[in-house]
Scaffold this motif. Structure first.
Motif, PDB file in Angstrom:
ATOM      1  N   LYS A  52      39.310  28.628  25.187  1.00 20.01           N
ATOM      2  CA  LYS A  52      39.472  27.565  26.153  1.00 20.01           C
ATOM      3  C   LYS A  52      38.134  27.500  26.866  1.00 20.01           C
ATOM      4  CE  LYS A  52      44.329  28.310  26.477  1.00 20.01           C
ATOM      5  NZ  LYS A  52      45.578  28.422  27.548  1.00 20.01           N
ATOM      6  N   CYS A  53      37.738  26.402  27.556  1.00 21.64           N
ATOM      7  CA  CYS A  53      36.623  25.899  28.249  1.00 21.64           C
ATOM      8  C   CYS A  53      36.976  26.263  29.628  1.00 21.64           C
ATOM      9  CB  CYS A  53      36.252  24.654  28.330  1.00 21.64           C
ATOM     10  SG  CYS A  53      34.892  24.126  28.711  1.00 21.64           S
ATOM     11  N   GLY A  54      36.354  27.185  30.239  1.00 23.57           N
ATOM     12  CA  GLY A  54      36.519  27.906  31.487  1.00 23.57           C
ATOM     13  C   GLY A  54      36.092  27.231  32.660  1.00 23.57           C
ATOM     14  N   GLY A  55      37.046  27.049  33.729  1.00 24.11           N
ATOM     15  CA  GLY A  55      36.466  26.785  34.899  1.00 24.11           C
ATOM     16  C   GLY A  55      35.743  25.321  35.109  1.00 24.11           C
ATOM     17  N   LEU A  85      49.408  36.642  32.191  1.00 24.95           N
ATOM     18  CA  LEU A  85      48.048  36.027  32.224  1.00 24.95           C
ATOM     19  C   LEU A  85      47.584  35.712  30.978  1.00 24.95           C
ATOM     20  CD1 LEU A  85      45.539  35.519  34.027  1.00 24.95           C
ATOM     21  CD2 LEU A  85      44.650  37.771  33.362  1.00 24.95           C
ATOM     22  N   LEU A  86      48.098  36.345  30.065  1.00 24.27           N
ATOM     23  CA  LEU A  86      47.958  35.980  28.473  1.00 24.27           C
ATOM     24  C   LEU A  86      49.068  35.664  27.848  1.00 24.27           C
ATOM     25  CD1 LEU A  86      45.585  39.015  27.691  1.00 24.27           C
ATOM     26  CD2 LEU A  86      44.798  36.816  27.986  1.00 24.27           C
ATOM     27  N   ASN A  87      49.303  34.839  26.641  1.00 23.45           N
ATOM     28  CA  ASN A  87      50.091  34.566  26.078  1.00 23.45           C
ATOM     29  C   ASN A  87      50.517  35.766  25.265  1.00 23.45           C
ATOM     30  OD1 ASN A  87      50.056  31.705  26.588  1.00 23.45           O
ATOM     31  ND2 ASN A  87      48.597  31.345  24.928  1.00 23.45           N
ATOM     32  N   PRO A  88      51.904  35.709  24.961  1.00 24.60           N
ATOM     33  CA  PRO A  88      52.491  37.123  24.270  1.00 24.60           C
ATOM     34  C   PRO A  88      51.819  37.424  23.039  1.00 24.60           C
ATOM     35  CG  PRO A  88      54.410  35.777  25.111  1.00 24.60           C
ATOM     36  CD  PRO A  88      53.121  34.988  25.395  1.00 24.60           C
ATOM     37  N   GLU A  89      51.562  36.173  22.126  1.00 23.21           N
ATOM     38  CA  GLU A  89      50.878  36.413  20.991  1.00 23.21           C
ATOM     39  C   GLU A  89      49.245  36.798  20.906  1.00 23.21           C
ATOM     40  OE1 GLU A  89      50.740  31.948  21.723  1.00 23.21           O
ATOM     41  OE2 GLU A  89      52.081  33.717  22.202  1.00 23.21           O
ATOM     42  N   ASP A  90      48.874  36.797  22.201  1.00 17.45           N
ATOM     43  CA  ASP A  90      47.266  37.223  22.555  1.00 17.45           C
ATOM     44  C   ASP A  90      47.287  38.361  22.943  1.00 17.45           C
ATOM     45  OD1 ASP A  90      46.411  34.895  21.287  1.00 17.45           O
ATOM     46  OD2 ASP A  90      46.589  33.954  23.284  1.00 17.45           O
ATOM     47  N   ARG A  91      48.428  39.023  23.917  1.00 17.48           N
ATOM     48  CA  ARG A  91      47.986  40.144  24.697  1.00 17.48           C
ATOM     49  C   ARG A  91      47.694  41.523  23.982  1.00 17.48           C
ATOM     50  NH1 ARG A  91      53.178  40.152  26.628  1.00 17.48           N
ATOM     51  NH2 ARG A  91      52.476  38.573  28.316  1.00 17.48           N
ATOM     52  N   PHE A 119      39.219  36.175  32.133  1.00 17.67           N
ATOM     53  CA  PHE A 119      40.613  36.300  32.949  1.00 17.67           C
ATOM     54  C   PHE A 119      40.468  35.577  34.334  1.00 17.67           C
ATOM     55  CE2 PHE A 119      39.964  40.651  30.625  1.00 17.67           C
ATOM     56  CZ  PHE A 119      40.769  40.224  29.643  1.00 17.67           C
ATOM     57  N   ALA A 120      39.300  35.518  34.815  1.00 14.22           N
ATOM     58  CA  ALA A 120      39.200  34.520  36.039  1.00 14.22           C
ATOM     59  C   ALA A 120      39.732  33.111  35.860  1.00 14.22           C
ATOM     60  CB  ALA A 120      37.884  34.533  36.731  1.00 14.22           C
ATOM     61  N   HIS A 121      39.177  32.589  34.640  1.00 15.80           N
ATOM     62  CA  HIS A 121      39.449  31.454  34.225  1.00 15.80           C
ATOM     63  C   HIS A 121      41.070  31.034  33.856  1.00 15.80           C
ATOM     64  CE1 HIS A 121      39.986  27.765  31.578  1.00 15.80           C
ATOM     65  NE2 HIS A 121      40.419  28.337  30.526  1.00 15.80           N
ATOM     66  N   LEU A 122      41.474  32.053  33.218  1.00 14.61           N
ATOM     67  CA  LEU A 122      42.961  31.899  32.801  1.00 14.61           C
ATOM     68  C   LEU A 122      43.740  32.230  34.183  1.00 14.61           C
ATOM     69  CD1 LEU A 122      43.024  34.394  29.784  1.00 14.61           C
ATOM     70  CD2 LEU A 122      43.147  31.881  29.947  1.00 14.61           C
ATOM     71  N   PHE A 123      43.519  32.890  35.050  1.00 17.73           N
ATOM     72  CA  PHE A 123      44.252  33.012  36.422  1.00 17.73           C
ATOM     73  C   PHE A 123      44.270  31.639  37.029  1.00 17.73           C
ATOM     74  CE2 PHE A 123      43.948  33.658  40.802  1.00 17.73           C
ATOM     75  CZ  PHE A 123      45.379  34.021  41.227  1.00 17.73           C
ATOM     76  N   HIS A 124      43.021  31.157  37.227  1.00 22.19           N
ATOM     77  CA  HIS A 124      42.839  29.694  38.091  1.00 22.19           C
ATOM     78  C   HIS A 124      43.418  28.667  37.346  1.00 22.19           C
ATOM     79  CE1 HIS A 124      40.121  32.372  40.365  1.00 22.19           C
ATOM     80  NE2 HIS A 124      40.437  31.672  41.443  1.00 22.19           N
ATOM     81  N   SER A 125      43.345  28.501  36.068  1.00 20.42           N
ATOM     82  CA  SER A 125      44.035  27.782  35.168  1.00 20.42           C
ATOM     83  C   SER A 125      45.450  27.547  35.238  1.00 20.42           C
ATOM     84  CB  SER A 125      43.418  27.680  33.742  1.00 20.42           C
ATOM     85  OG  SER A 125      42.165  27.381  33.655  1.00 20.42           O
ATOM     86  N   HIS A 126      46.197  28.776  35.156  1.00 22.60           N
ATOM     87  CA  HIS A 126      47.410  28.814  35.379  1.00 22.60           C
ATOM     88  C   HIS A 126      48.025  28.128  36.548  1.00 22.60           C
ATOM     89  CE1 HIS A 126      49.316  31.030  31.923  1.00 22.60           C
ATOM     90  NE2 HIS A 126      48.024  32.234  32.325  1.00 22.60           N
TER      91      HIS A 126
END
Length: 320
Positions: free
Chosen positions: A10-13, A178-184, A61-68
């Motif tokens: 994913k494209c971050g932040g 933070l992560l999808n189950p299939e990625d964790r 992880f910073a990107h995923l957190f703020h995106s959520h």
């Protein structure tokens, strides 16, 4: 080890405009991105250590957190080659500034926390950073360090943002991951390998090959020159260093199993299969096999290309 390992997604932040090419880390692109964040009063800035693997994954992880949470966040690389300055980061509207996998030059974090009302949160694991951590009496209240010599920064950042997200309930009352189950499982395994290398333990299987495979992708971990780095996967295909390392290991395993001491690494190349042969046995000539299929090389290292239809025909004949 898989020959294809997608890691950053994913494209971050908020990234610098792609047309603004960066010649250094304190570039016009980076400064303009910070200026834009100030104008738009972006509340969060995450600076990550470049070109560190831990830094790149921490940025993810910073990107995923703020995106959520739909929280705007500017994510930029930080390099000691030409680092950003405290005055660059003292911008309007900022509430939090993360230092991911680095603490900056000595006194940098303290200086920023004293000149800005934002909360400064730093993550690092290196012994060389111990001197950069002030004593409790000299540490401003808005400055916090997560420092652990026994854990990679990327693991600490992953745990931090995972816990922060878990504390914030979704509308249905359940904690989000933070992560999808299939990625964790896959990502957590990658983090174990990164930590094994970061802490110089070198205990995990194929850890050397893992690090060789990633090393060629360091330049792609720059979100200024590569604004959508999270969309890309890190692939081992075609990496000559990794091919050589894996081929030699397969050669040794083949010999141990009582087979010919030849390891074969195969990957797609323009809709054909490229077969790379390696051997650690001086009495074995891999080039004899390669020449039979129109290729060549040296006794210990050779290769050839075969069409998929030829390969399927060869496979059916040899499996019957």
């Amino acid at each position: 080890m898989s020959t294809a390992m997608p890691l950053l997604r994913k494209c971050g932040g908020i990234c610098a405009t792609p047309s603004l090419r960066a010649r250094s880390f304190r570039s016009n692109a980076a400064l303009e991105a910070i200026a834009k964040a100030s104008e738009e009063r972006i509340p969060n800035i995450a600076l990550y250590n470049y070109p560190s693997f831990s830094g790149a994954f921490s940025a993810l992880f910073a990107h995923l957190f703020h995106s959520h949470l739909n929280f705007p966040c500017l994510i930029l690389p930080f390099s000691s080659v030409e680092p950003l300055r405290v005055e660059d980061l003292n911008v309007e509207g900022i509430n939090k500034c993360y230092f991911l996998d680095f603490l900056g030059p000595k006194g940098f974090a303290v200086d920023l926390s004293q000149k800005s009302p934002c909360q400064v949160i730093g993550f690092d694991h290196r012994k060389s950073s111990v001197s950069k951590i002030p004593s409790p009496e000299d540490c401003p209240e808005n400055l916090k360090f997560h420092f652990d010599l026994e854990r990679s920064s990327s693991n600490a950042v992953y745990e931090y943002f995972s816990n922060e997200l878990a504390d914030m309930k979704s509308p249905n009352g359940e904690a989000e991951g933070l992560l999808n189950p299939e990625d964790r499982d896959r990502i957590e395994m990658v983090l174990k390998y990164i930590e094994d290398g970061d802490l110089c333990r070198w205990k995990l299987p194929d850890i050397k090959a893992f690090n060789i495979g990633l090393s060629g992708w360091r330049s792609k971990f720059n979100s200024i020159t590569n604004p959508c780095m999270y969309e890309q996967g890190v692939r081992a295909d075609g990496n000559s260093n990794l091919t050589d390392e894996i081929g030699k290991q397969l050669s040794q395993k083949s010999a141990a199993a009582g087979l010919r001491p030849i390891g074969a690494v195969t990957y797609m190349q323009r809709n054909n299969l490229k077969m790379c042969l390696r051997s650690t046995d001086s009495a074995t000539d891999t080039s004899e096999v390669a020449k039979a299929y129109g290729g060549g090389g040296s006794p210990s290292s050779s290769s050839f290309i075969i069409r998929m239809d030829e390969y399927n025909q060869w496979l059916s004949v040899n499996s019957s």
